[in-house]
Design a protein around this motif. Structure first.
Motif, PDB file in Angstrom:
ATOM      1  N   GLY A  21       0.831  -1.207   0.000  1.00  0.00           N
ATOM      2  CA  GLY A  21       0.000   0.000   0.000  1.00  0.00           C
ATOM      3  C   GLY A  21       0.861   1.251   0.000  1.00  0.00           C
ATOM      4  N   LYS A  22       1.854   1.271   0.867  1.00  0.00           N
ATOM      5  CA  LYS A  22       2.787   2.405   0.923  1.00  0.00           C
ATOM      6  C   LYS A  22       3.543   2.542  -0.395  1.00  0.00           C
ATOM      7  CE  LYS A  22       7.076   3.793   3.244  1.00  0.00           C
ATOM      8  NZ  LYS A  22       8.052   3.433   4.321  1.00  0.00           N
ATOM      9  N   GLU A  23       4.033   1.436  -0.937  1.00  0.00           N
ATOM     10  CA  GLU A  23       4.798   1.491  -2.185  1.00  0.00           C
ATOM     11  C   GLU A  23       3.933   1.952  -3.355  1.00  0.00           C
ATOM     12  OE1 GLU A  23       7.997   1.249  -2.319  1.00  0.00           O
ATOM     13  OE2 GLU A  23       8.123   0.731  -0.190  1.00  0.00           O
ATOM     14  N   MET A  24       2.678   1.509  -3.393  1.00  0.00           N
ATOM     15  CA  MET A  24       1.779   1.964  -4.465  1.00  0.00           C
ATOM     16  C   MET A  24       1.558   3.459  -4.387  1.00  0.00           C
ATOM     17  SD  MET A  24      -1.073  -1.052  -5.004  1.00  0.00           S
ATOM     18  CE  MET A  24      -1.553  -1.201  -3.274  1.00  0.00           C
ATOM     19  N   ALA A  25       1.411   3.983  -3.161  1.00  0.00           N
ATOM     20  CA  ALA A  25       1.215   5.422  -2.985  1.00  0.00           C
ATOM     21  C   ALA A  25       2.405   6.199  -3.527  1.00  0.00           C
ATOM     22  CB  ALA A  25       0.991   5.732  -1.512  1.00  0.00           C
ATOM     23  N   PRO A 216       7.798  -5.986  -2.088  1.00  0.00           N
ATOM     24  CA  PRO A 216       6.603  -5.149  -2.205  1.00  0.00           C
ATOM     25  C   PRO A 216       6.665  -4.174  -3.379  1.00  0.00           C
ATOM     26  CG  PRO A 216       7.880  -4.590  -0.231  1.00  0.00           C
ATOM     27  CD  PRO A 216       8.421  -5.868  -0.755  1.00  0.00           C
ATOM     28  N   GLU A 217       7.866  -3.696  -3.710  1.00  0.00           N
ATOM     29  CA  GLU A 217       7.994  -2.768  -4.827  1.00  0.00           C
ATOM     30  C   GLU A 217       7.605  -3.425  -6.147  1.00  0.00           C
ATOM     31  OE1 GLU A 217      10.320  -3.547  -2.662  1.00  0.00           O
ATOM     32  OE2 GLU A 217      11.048  -1.717  -1.666  1.00  0.00           O
ATOM     33  N   GLN A 218       7.925  -4.724  -6.301  1.00  0.00           N
ATOM     34  CA  GLN A 218       7.563  -5.434  -7.525  1.00  0.00           C
ATOM     35  C   GLN A 218       6.054  -5.483  -7.714  1.00  0.00           C
ATOM     36  OE1 GLN A 218      10.252  -9.003  -6.322  1.00  0.00           O
ATOM     37  NE2 GLN A 218       9.898  -9.257  -8.503  1.00  0.00           N
ATOM     38  N   VAL A 219       5.360  -5.857  -6.639  1.00  0.00           N
ATOM     39  CA  VAL A 219       3.902  -5.962  -6.713  1.00  0.00           C
ATOM     40  C   VAL A 219       3.293  -4.590  -6.926  1.00  0.00           C
ATOM     41  CG1 VAL A 219       1.819  -6.726  -5.538  1.00  0.00           C
ATOM     42  CG2 VAL A 219       3.957  -7.977  -5.205  1.00  0.00           C
ATOM     43  N   LYS A 221       4.506  -1.894  -8.280  1.00  0.00           N
ATOM     44  CA  LYS A 221       4.723  -1.389  -9.637  1.00  0.00           C
ATOM     45  C   LYS A 221       3.784  -2.052 -10.639  1.00  0.00           C
ATOM     46  CE  LYS A 221       8.366  -0.485 -13.040  1.00  0.00           C
ATOM     47  NZ  LYS A 221       9.814  -0.632 -13.349  1.00  0.00           N
ATOM     48  N   ARG A 222       3.589  -3.363 -10.497  1.00  0.00           N
ATOM     49  CA  ARG A 222       2.680  -4.070 -11.399  1.00  0.00           C
ATOM     50  C   ARG A 222       1.254  -3.537 -11.274  1.00  0.00           C
ATOM     51  NH1 ARG A 222       3.832  -9.433 -12.777  1.00  0.00           N
ATOM     52  NH2 ARG A 222       1.751  -9.413 -13.726  1.00  0.00           N
ATOM     53  N   VAL A 223       0.848  -3.244 -10.042  1.00  0.00           N
ATOM     54  CA  VAL A 223      -0.520  -2.746  -9.818  1.00  0.00           C
ATOM     55  C   VAL A 223      -0.674  -1.345 -10.397  1.00  0.00           C
ATOM     56  CG1 VAL A 223      -2.248  -2.132  -8.103  1.00  0.00           C
ATOM     57  CG2 VAL A 223      -0.850  -4.170  -7.772  1.00  0.00           C
ATOM     58  N   VAL A 224       0.269  -0.459 -10.088  1.00  0.00           N
ATOM     59  CA  VAL A 224       0.179   0.920 -10.587  1.00  0.00           C
ATOM     60  C   VAL A 224       0.203   0.945 -12.115  1.00  0.00           C
ATOM     61  CG1 VAL A 224       1.321   3.173 -10.626  1.00  0.00           C
ATOM     62  CG2 VAL A 224       1.127   1.905  -8.475  1.00  0.00           C
ATOM     63  N   ASN A 225       0.938   0.023 -12.722  1.00  0.00           N
ATOM     64  CA  ASN A 225       1.013  -0.033 -14.181  1.00  0.00           C
ATOM     65  C   ASN A 225      -0.343  -0.265 -14.839  1.00  0.00           C
ATOM     66  OD1 ASN A 225       3.752   0.421 -14.392  1.00  0.00           O
ATOM     67  ND2 ASN A 225       4.307  -1.739 -14.598  1.00  0.00           N
ATOM     68  N   VAL A 226      -1.262  -0.945 -14.153  1.00  0.00           N
ATOM     69  CA  VAL A 226      -2.530  -1.291 -14.797  1.00  0.00           C
ATOM     70  C   VAL A 226      -3.658  -0.310 -14.480  1.00  0.00           C
ATOM     71  CG1 VAL A 226      -1.924  -3.739 -14.807  1.00  0.00           C
ATOM     72  CG2 VAL A 226      -3.370  -2.844 -12.964  1.00  0.00           C
ATOM     73  N   ILE A 227      -3.391   0.692 -13.647  1.00  0.00           N
ATOM     74  CA  ILE A 227      -4.448   1.658 -13.332  1.00  0.00           C
ATOM     75  C   ILE A 227      -4.950   2.323 -14.608  1.00  0.00           C
ATOM     76  CG2 ILE A 227      -4.964   3.855 -12.178  1.00  0.00           C
ATOM     77  CD1 ILE A 227      -2.983   3.042  -9.993  1.00  0.00           C
ATOM     78  N   THR A 231      -7.539  -4.484 -17.444  1.00  0.00           N
ATOM     79  CA  THR A 231      -6.769  -5.671 -17.077  1.00  0.00           C
ATOM     80  C   THR A 231      -7.593  -6.535 -16.138  1.00  0.00           C
ATOM     81  OG1 THR A 231      -4.678  -4.469 -17.295  1.00  0.00           O
ATOM     82  CG2 THR A 231      -4.653  -6.502 -15.987  1.00  0.00           C
ATOM     83  N   ARG A 232      -7.749  -7.808 -16.465  1.00  0.00           N
ATOM     84  CA  ARG A 232      -8.587  -8.685 -15.653  1.00  0.00           C
ATOM     85  C   ARG A 232      -7.892  -9.080 -14.362  1.00  0.00           C
ATOM     86  NH1 ARG A 232      -9.920 -13.913 -14.490  1.00  0.00           N
ATOM     87  NH2 ARG A 232     -12.179 -14.321 -14.349  1.00  0.00           N
ATOM     88  N   GLU A 233      -6.638  -9.536 -14.458  1.00  0.00           N
ATOM     89  CA  GLU A 233      -5.904 -10.013 -13.288  1.00  0.00           C
ATOM     90  C   GLU A 233      -4.439  -9.632 -13.374  1.00  0.00           C
ATOM     91  OE1 GLU A 233      -8.193 -14.053 -11.710  1.00  0.00           O
ATOM     92  OE2 GLU A 233      -6.254 -14.237 -12.710  1.00  0.00           O
ATOM     93  N   VAL A 234      -3.848  -9.458 -12.212  1.00  0.00           N
ATOM     94  CA  VAL A 234      -2.401  -9.354 -12.071  1.00  0.00           C
ATOM     95  C   VAL A 234      -1.979 -10.497 -11.161  1.00  0.00           C
ATOM     96  CG1 VAL A 234      -0.488  -7.990 -11.173  1.00  0.00           C
ATOM     97  CG2 VAL A 234      -2.381  -6.844 -12.346  1.00  0.00           C
ATOM     98  N   ASN A 235      -1.120 -11.393 -11.658  1.00  0.00           N
ATOM     99  CA  ASN A 235      -0.672 -12.560 -10.894  1.00  0.00           C
ATOM    100  C   ASN A 235       0.841 -12.528 -10.766  1.00  0.00           C
ATOM    101  OD1 ASN A 235      -3.295 -14.198 -10.732  1.00  0.00           O
ATOM    102  ND2 ASN A 235      -3.130 -13.813 -12.931  1.00  0.00           N
ATOM    103  N   ILE A 236       1.333 -12.622  -9.527  1.00  0.00           N
ATOM    104  CA  ILE A 236       2.775 -12.551  -9.293  1.00  0.00           C
ATOM    105  C   ILE A 236       3.135 -13.369  -8.057  1.00  0.00           C
ATOM    106  CG2 ILE A 236       2.503 -10.377  -8.006  1.00  0.00           C
ATOM    107  CD1 ILE A 236       5.223  -9.496  -9.065  1.00  0.00           C
TER     108      ILE A 236
END
Length: 265
Positions: A21-25, A216-219, A221-227, A231-236
């Motif tokens: 959550g912090k990293e996404m922010a 956490p940074e990997q996850v 970044k993947r989430v922010v990339n799809v905003i 995208t149906r799913e992000v799996n990591i």
């Protein structure tokens, strides 16, 4: 197509005081977004607010909120909608787990996991969907888990709560299919965060699955990339998702062949 910029996008993130959550922010702010951060710990949110303001000259809006308190969720979300007018995305990230054999699980822990991981997520989403429907745009991103696809011993209740999140996310996506509102499920495997301070205080699980742990940074970044994308799913990581897919087709085989691996909590 992935977004190139989130300039002036207003993005609500629950469970924003630590971990992904912090990293996404931070990542969203680095791309010009205005994060709206929710978590129980106001002190931690204030530290993140100062960090983002210093580094990116953006002042996140912050609110102390326990998402399991439905009355508080309604008050805070109404306040945010009134204040910000244009809210572009909601990332339902708040959640926690306790790993115990079900025969030893605390009824209070069972209730709390569903209150936070499922009911809290649904109530937050319920507050925004009518607003997004009026605007005919927006994005709901629900952080579930690979555990929601592939349950393992001692994660029985946690996996059940994340399975519920996936079912809810898939149903909501179909309800909104004819609108411009995107709905995405995020299914991470184990992440190197303080989640396991509660879920696995012995450290045994982390030691046993160390090869699969993601940062956490990997996850984030993947989430922010799809905003803003459909995208149906992000799996990591992909290795654990491959195992979950195999389980869907050959559940008996996977349960038998991977018994030792799945029983390492």
């Amino acid at each position: 197509m992935r977004n190139k910029s989130l300039k002036n996008r207003k993005i609500i993130i629950t469970g924003a005081s630590s971990g992904i959550g912090k990293e996404m922010a931070i990542i969203a702010a680095s791309r010009g977004a205005v994060p709206i951060l929710l978590a129980r710990s106001l002190d931690k949110l204030q530290m993140i607010q100062r960090h983002i303001h210093h580094d990116y000259d953006i002042v996140p809006d912050i609110h102390s909120l326990d998402v399991s308190d439905s009355d508080a969720v309604r008050l805070v979300f109404n306040e945010m909608i009134e204040k910000h007018k244009d809210i572009d995305a909601l990332i339902n990230n708040a959640g926690f787990g306790v790993f115990d054999y079900f025969s030893e699980a605390s009824p209070d822990d069972i209730k709390r996991m569903f209150e936070v991981n499922v009911i809290g997520l649904m109530v937050c989403t319920r507050m925004l969907v009518p607003y997004m429907l009026k605007r005919n745009r927006g994005h709901i991103i629900n952080v579930a888990s690979i555990a929601g696809k592939l349950a393992t011993p001692k994660s029985t209740v946690y996996a059940a709560s994340k399975h519920a999140v996936l079912g809810f996310t898939n149903g909501l996506r179909m309800e909104l299919a004819k609108t411009n509102i995107h709905v995405t499920a995020v299914n991470p495997g184990p992440i190197r965060t303080n989640f396991f301070d509660i879920a696995d205080p012995s450290g045994q699980y982390i030691a046993n699955v160390s090869r699969y742990i993601v940062e956490p940074e990997q996850v984030a970044k993947r989430v922010v990339n799809v905003i803003g994308t459909n995208t149906r799913e992000v799996n990591i990581p992909w290795t654990m998702n491959a195992g979950a897919r195999l389980y869907q087709f050959f559940p008996r085989l996977v349960e038998k062949a991977a018994a030792n691996l799945l029983n390492k909590k």
